[in-house]
Scaffold this motif. Structure first.
Motif, mmCIF file in Angstrom:
data_model
loop_
_atom_site.group_PDB
_atom_site.id
_atom_site.type_symbol
_atom_site.label_atom_id
_atom_site.label_comp_id
_atom_site.label_asym_id
_atom_site.label_seq_id
_atom_site.Cartn_x
_atom_site.Cartn_y
_atom_site.Cartn_z
ATOM 1 N N LEU A 1 8.094 9.471 -5.585
ATOM 2 C CA LEU A 1 6.774 9.999 -5.214
ATOM 3 C C LEU A 1 6.352 9.503 -3.836
ATOM 4 O O LEU A 1 5.747 10.229 -3.047
ATOM 5 C CB LEU A 1 5.731 9.614 -6.259
ATOM 6 N N VAL A 2 6.656 8.226 -3.524
ATOM 7 C CA VAL A 2 6.305 7.684 -2.208
ATOM 8 C C VAL A 2 7.045 8.448 -1.112
ATOM 9 O O VAL A 2 6.485 8.809 -0.071
ATOM 10 C CB VAL A 2 6.635 6.173 -2.150
ATOM 11 N N LEU A 3 8.356 8.732 -1.361
ATOM 12 C CA LEU A 3 9.127 9.505 -0.374
ATOM 13 C C LEU A 3 8.567 10.918 -0.224
ATOM 14 O O LEU A 3 8.499 11.461 0.880
ATOM 15 C CB LEU A 3 10.598 9.573 -0.792
ATOM 16 N N ALA A 4 8.196 11.529 -1.344
ATOM 17 C CA ALA A 4 7.629 12.879 -1.287
ATOM 18 C C ALA A 4 6.321 12.893 -0.514
ATOM 19 O O ALA A 4 6.045 13.818 0.255
ATOM 20 C CB ALA A 4 7.416 13.415 -2.705
ATOM 21 N N LYS A 5 5.506 11.878 -0.707
ATOM 22 C CA LYS A 5 4.238 11.800 0.028
ATOM 23 C C LYS A 5 4.498 11.671 1.524
ATOM 24 O O LYS A 5 3.858 12.326 2.346
ATOM 25 C CB LYS A 5 3.429 10.611 -0.486
ATOM 26 N N THR B 1 -2.484 15.289 -4.914
ATOM 27 C CA THR B 1 -1.810 15.329 -6.228
ATOM 28 C C THR B 1 -0.746 14.246 -6.331
ATOM 29 O O THR B 1 -0.652 13.526 -7.336
ATOM 30 C CB THR B 1 -1.163 16.709 -6.428
ATOM 31 N N ILE B 2 0.052 14.086 -5.261
ATOM 32 C CA ILE B 2 1.103 13.048 -5.277
ATOM 33 C C ILE B 2 0.465 11.665 -5.328
ATOM 34 O O ILE B 2 0.925 10.766 -6.045
ATOM 35 C CB ILE B 2 2.000 13.202 -4.038
ATOM 36 N N ARG C 1 0.858 -1.208 0.000
ATOM 37 C CA ARG C 1 0.000 0.000 0.000
ATOM 38 C C ARG C 1 0.877 1.235 0.000
ATOM 39 O O ARG C 1 1.237 1.754 1.014
ATOM 40 C CB ARG C 1 -0.906 0.001 1.216
ATOM 41 N N ASP C 2 1.235 1.615 -1.189
ATOM 42 C CA ASP C 2 2.128 2.775 -1.398
ATOM 43 C C ASP C 2 3.443 2.621 -0.654
ATOM 44 O O ASP C 2 3.950 3.569 -0.050
ATOM 45 C CB ASP C 2 1.433 4.073 -0.961
ATOM 46 N N ASN D 1 -0.807 6.519 -8.101
ATOM 47 C CA ASN D 1 -1.788 5.573 -8.683
ATOM 48 C C ASN D 1 -1.575 5.424 -10.187
ATOM 49 O O ASN D 1 -1.671 4.323 -10.741
ATOM 50 C CB ASN D 1 -3.196 6.065 -8.393
ATOM 51 N N ASP D 2 -1.270 6.557 -10.843
ATOM 52 C CA ASP D 2 -1.034 6.485 -12.287
ATOM 53 C C ASP D 2 0.192 5.636 -12.593
ATOM 54 O O ASP D 2 0.204 4.826 -13.543
ATOM 55 C CB ASP D 2 -0.848 7.888 -12.861
ATOM 56 N N LEU D 3 1.247 5.797 -11.775
ATOM 57 C CA LEU D 3 2.467 5.000 -11.996
ATOM 58 C C LEU D 3 2.215 3.524 -11.716
ATOM 59 O O LEU D 3 2.784 2.649 -12.367
ATOM 60 C CB LEU D 3 3.603 5.518 -11.124
ATOM 61 N N LYS D 4 1.355 3.239 -10.725
ATOM 62 C CA LYS D 4 1.011 1.837 -10.468
ATOM 63 C C LYS D 4 0.355 1.203 -11.699
ATOM 64 O O LYS D 4 0.661 0.077 -12.095
ATOM 65 C CB LYS D 4 0.071 1.746 -9.269
ATOM 66 N N ILE D 5 -0.555 1.955 -12.277
ATOM 67 C CA ILE D 5 -1.234 1.445 -13.482
ATOM 68 C C ILE D 5 -0.221 1.227 -14.599
ATOM 69 O O ILE D 5 -0.235 0.196 -15.306
ATOM 70 C CB ILE D 5 -2.334 2.431 -13.914
#
Length: 793
Positions: free
Chosen positions: A368-372, A388-389, A343-344, A394-398
């Motif tokens: 992105l995960v680190l930024a979040k 936004t992050i 999960r992220d 989610n887009d990168l997961k897809i």
């Protein structure tokens, strides 16, 4: 009759500009400028004595090569587009200035607690080793509370004791002190000998933690050198240089630690993933080994030789290729499983996938995960930046799932192709005993699992080596050092104070000039009336001039006499009639009339003075003649009684004066009607045949019409205005009289001018009073009276 050089007393002064008219009102109050300058400079000196000095400290750091490529590309794009685009450095600057980093620095150094020595002149803040004591909170978290606010005033009594100044209670160093914002103890600072601090008063101030953090965040300045350079300059202004240096050095240290911690998180996530996969692969390898052992035991197999080297070699190459592709399939499945189950969370990197696109996408995902995670330290998941992050994650997961699926299909296609080749080879090996084929199958399975096991061991080792050998993210070019005094700037403060000290008197004088609607100079009268100015009479204590008087006042009346002679030289030989009038009483028309009459007698002219101001007669009072009674027959008596002759009202052979005069007589109830009966012209006509000059003191024009009623009998009309007395609005009256020619040959005389201050002089008379006469006017008025007089005027 005197002969004089013709003098131009016209209006030509209006056409030129005199700077003295502008600056003289200010020079008049020179003492105000001196006093203002002294007071302002004194205040500036006092301020500088008690002001707190602030100093600047700075350091330089070099961002390591990890981000160099991105920074250089940003600089290149900036030069191409003509815009500032050091986005990578801008991000680093914002991270350095973040509350998370600054909070650690403030907390570690307890910067929200300050110590101030109480001195005789001013309080001096001390820091670190310069403070004789330091505060230690019983509960460490108290120092980081946002409601921490207050101060504690102490006096050091001895090596072991101090006194609370507010409560006058004595404590021992190390004794627990109760306070609403938290319990603490005071201890002597390391290396401080308190016997030298005895009697010292110290104020300990506690500031809210977040307020202190925000204060440093607003004061610290970070800038890039630009032009693609990776060097950042960090500066801070503080009233203690040592504290500023410590803050900057600690800020750089905490920033580097924060970057290192991010790398450690990624390495730990990768190691965790590899260890989990190793456990699974180890179990599979053990199962294959046991299967092979069981097969050999059940079939009594110790050694098998290949029947055909050629076929086995081909089979080996094919199997090797299939093995590599199966390895990629396993990695794809492992990564896909990790993506679906987490999960992220961070995904492992650099585990052997040969597809570069998937590897880059995984790196973007981890960033992105680190930024979040960084954002969630300060905000909630409902924040717009977090949303936004999360959308980008989610887009990168897809994208990753699609990439895994596409890559797996490609690998599977390659495997299928190799399987077809393998089938051809296996058909050639059909004659090999079934035991050997089974053995080979088991061995190949063992090799596949063993290869994956060894591969994971290699990646785990690489990850551990990378974690141990991770380089520093920044390099310190220059440690923090003080760069000098910032404020107060004594030169600027003295200059500003001097400017203000001069500006206030300037504003006072300017406002005074702006609100003062009185006339002051000859030029004021010429501009507002348009009539020529034939005389300028200085202010003087002389009531009436005496013979052989060379004073400034006497010379001004001589000049007035000369100008009148010039104006009347073309007239008939009979006596010249000169009217003296003004707008209102108090402008000095009687003073001008009597002194002009007196000065006329000095040239042996026959002069008659007539008091024609029959409503408010002042000539007798002004002349103070004691040889004749106050109530004597005069103008009004002659006008009212036809039996009275002109000779009957003329006062002659006055011992005090060399001229004759006619008083105004009794004050009548109907002065205007008397002047309209025509008998006043008989007085003038008689006087013309018996006198050289007839000076007529008439009534003020603005108050009554008496002067206008008898205006036709005049040869010259002198209209009197008084400096610093006559309102400029009143000059509309003589302006109308002059433009409409109501008064004959009207000219202006300015009375009560201050010649010592230059009023009235623009072109002058051509020579100064006393020059060539052996006389120089000396004003002996005391200095304090001069100042009061100037301020009053």
């Amino acid at each position: 009759m005197e002969k004089h050089k013709e003098i131009d007393f016209g209006n030509d002064s209006n056409s030129s500009f005199d700077i003295r008219e502008i600056i003289f009102p200010y020079l008049k109050f020179w003492y105000l400028f001196v006093i203002g300058a002294f007071i302002a400079l004194g205040i500036a000196h006092t301020y500088l004595r008690y002001a707190v000095n602030t100093y600047s400290s700075s350091a330089k750091i070099l961002v390591n090569d990890k981000n160099a490529k991105n920074i250089q590309l940003a600089a290149l794009d900036s030069r191409i587009s003509g815009k500032e685009a050091d986005s990578d450095l801008s991000d680093l600057i914002e991270i350095i200035k973040s509350r998370k980093i600054i909070s650690k620095v403030v907390e570690n150094n307890k910067l929200n607690i300050t110590y101030t020595r109480v001195g005789r002149i001013k309080e001096i803040e001390v820091f670190g080793e310069d403070s004789p004591v330091k505060v230690i909170f019983i509960q460490h978290e108290t120092a980081t509370k946002d409601n921490l606010s207050g101060k504690y005033h102490i006096r050091i009594d001895s090596q072991t004791q101090f006194t609370d100044v507010e409560t006058n209670k004595t404590y021992h160093f190390g004794q627990k002190i109760h306070n609403p914002y938290g319990d603490f103890i005071l201890v002597a600072n390391d290396g401080k000998d308190l016997k030298f601090e005895r009697g010292t008063e110290l104020v300990i101030k506690f500031a809210p933690f977040l307020a202190t953090v925000n204060s440093y965040k607003s004061r610290v300045q970070i800038s890039a050198l630009g032009g693609g350079s990776r060097i950042l300059n960090i500066s801070l202004v503080d009233n203690i240089t040592k504290r500023a240096n410590i803050f900057i050095d600690e800020l750089v240290k905490e920033f580097n630690n924060d970057l290192v911690n991010d790398d450690v998180k990624i390495v730990n996530a990768t190691s965790k993933f590899i260890n989990e996969r190793l456990g699974i692969v180890t179990a599979e390898l053990q199962g294959v080994d046991r299967h092979l052992e069981s097969y050999k035991t059940s079939n009594n197999i110790t050694n098998l030789e290949a029947e055909s080297g050629l076929y086995l070699n081909n089979a080996t190459q094919t199997e090797k290729a299939i093995l590599d592709y199966h390895n990629q399939l396993s990695l794809v499945d492992f990564m896909n499983s990790a993506l679906q189950n987490n999960r992220d969370n961070l995904l492992p990197t650099n585990i052997g996938l040969t597809d570069g696109t998937i590897t880059n996408t995984i790196n973007q995902y981890n960033n992105l995960v680190l930024a979040k995670e960084e954002k969630l330290k300060n905000v909630t998941e409902q924040h717009d930046d977090v949303k936004t992050i999360q959308k980008q994650i989610n887009d990168l997961k897809i994208n990753l799932r699609s990439s895994f699926k596409l890559y797996r299909n490609n690998v599977q296609t390659s495997i299928n192709s190799l399987q077809t080749q393998k089938s051809g080879i296996n058909s050639r090996l059909s004659k090999i005993p079934s035991q050997e084929r089974v053995f080979k199958d088991i061995s190949r399975q063992q090799q596949i699992v063993e290869a994956l096991y060894l591969f994971l061991l290699q990646k785990r080792e690489e990850s551990e080596i990378k974690a141990a050998a991770s380089p520093e993210h920044i390099k310190i070019v220059d440690s923090a050092i003080g760069t000098g005094l910032v404020s107060p700037n004594s030169k600027m403060i003295y200059f500003g104070a001097l400017a203000l000290g001069l500006a206030i008197p300037f504003g006072f004088v300017f406002l005074r000039q702006l609100l003062n609607n009185k006339i002051h100079t000859k030029e004021d009268v010429e501009k507002l009336v348009g009539a020529p100015v034939v005389g300028m009479i200085p202010n003087s204590d002389v009531k009436i001039v005496k013979n052989n008087d060379n004073s400034e006042t006497a010379e001004s009346f001589r000049m007035l006499r000369t100008n009148i002679n010039f104006m009347t030289k073309s007239q008939r030989d009979s006596g010249k009639v000169i009217y003296v009038t003004s707008s209102i009483s108090g402008e000095g028309k009687t003073y001008i009339a009597t002194n002009l009459t007196q000065i006329m007698t000095f040239s042996n002219d026959r002069v008659l003075l007539i008091g024609a101001d029959i409503r408010n007669p002042k000539i007798m009072e002004y002349l103070n003649i004691t040889s004749i009674p106050r109530r004597t027959t005069g103008v009004t008596n002659f006008l009212a009684d036809d039996n009275i002759q002109v000779e009957d009202i003329i006062n002659k052979n006055i011992s005090e004066y060399a001229f004759d005069f006619i008083t105004s007589g009794d004050i009548p109830p109907n002065p205007a009607e008397l002047l309209m009966n025509g008998r006043f012209s008989k007085i003038i006509e008689y006087a013309r045949h018996h006198y050289d000059y007839i000076i007529v003191d008439t009534a003020p024009i603005n108050l009554v019409t008496d002067t206008v009623l008898i205006a036709d009998d005049a040869d010259v009309t002198l209209y009197i205005s008084r400096a610093n007395y006559t309102d400029k609005n009143l000059l509309d009256i003589p302006k109308q009289m002059y433009s409409e020619k109501i008064l004959k040959n009207m000219s202006m005389v300015v009375n009560d001018l201050d010649m010592n201050r230059g009023y009235g002089y623009r072109h002058g008379y051509g020579y100064g009073y006393g020059y060539g006469y052996g006389y120089r006017y000396i004003d002996e008025t005391p200095f304090y009276k001069k100042i009061f007089k100037r301020f009053k005027s």
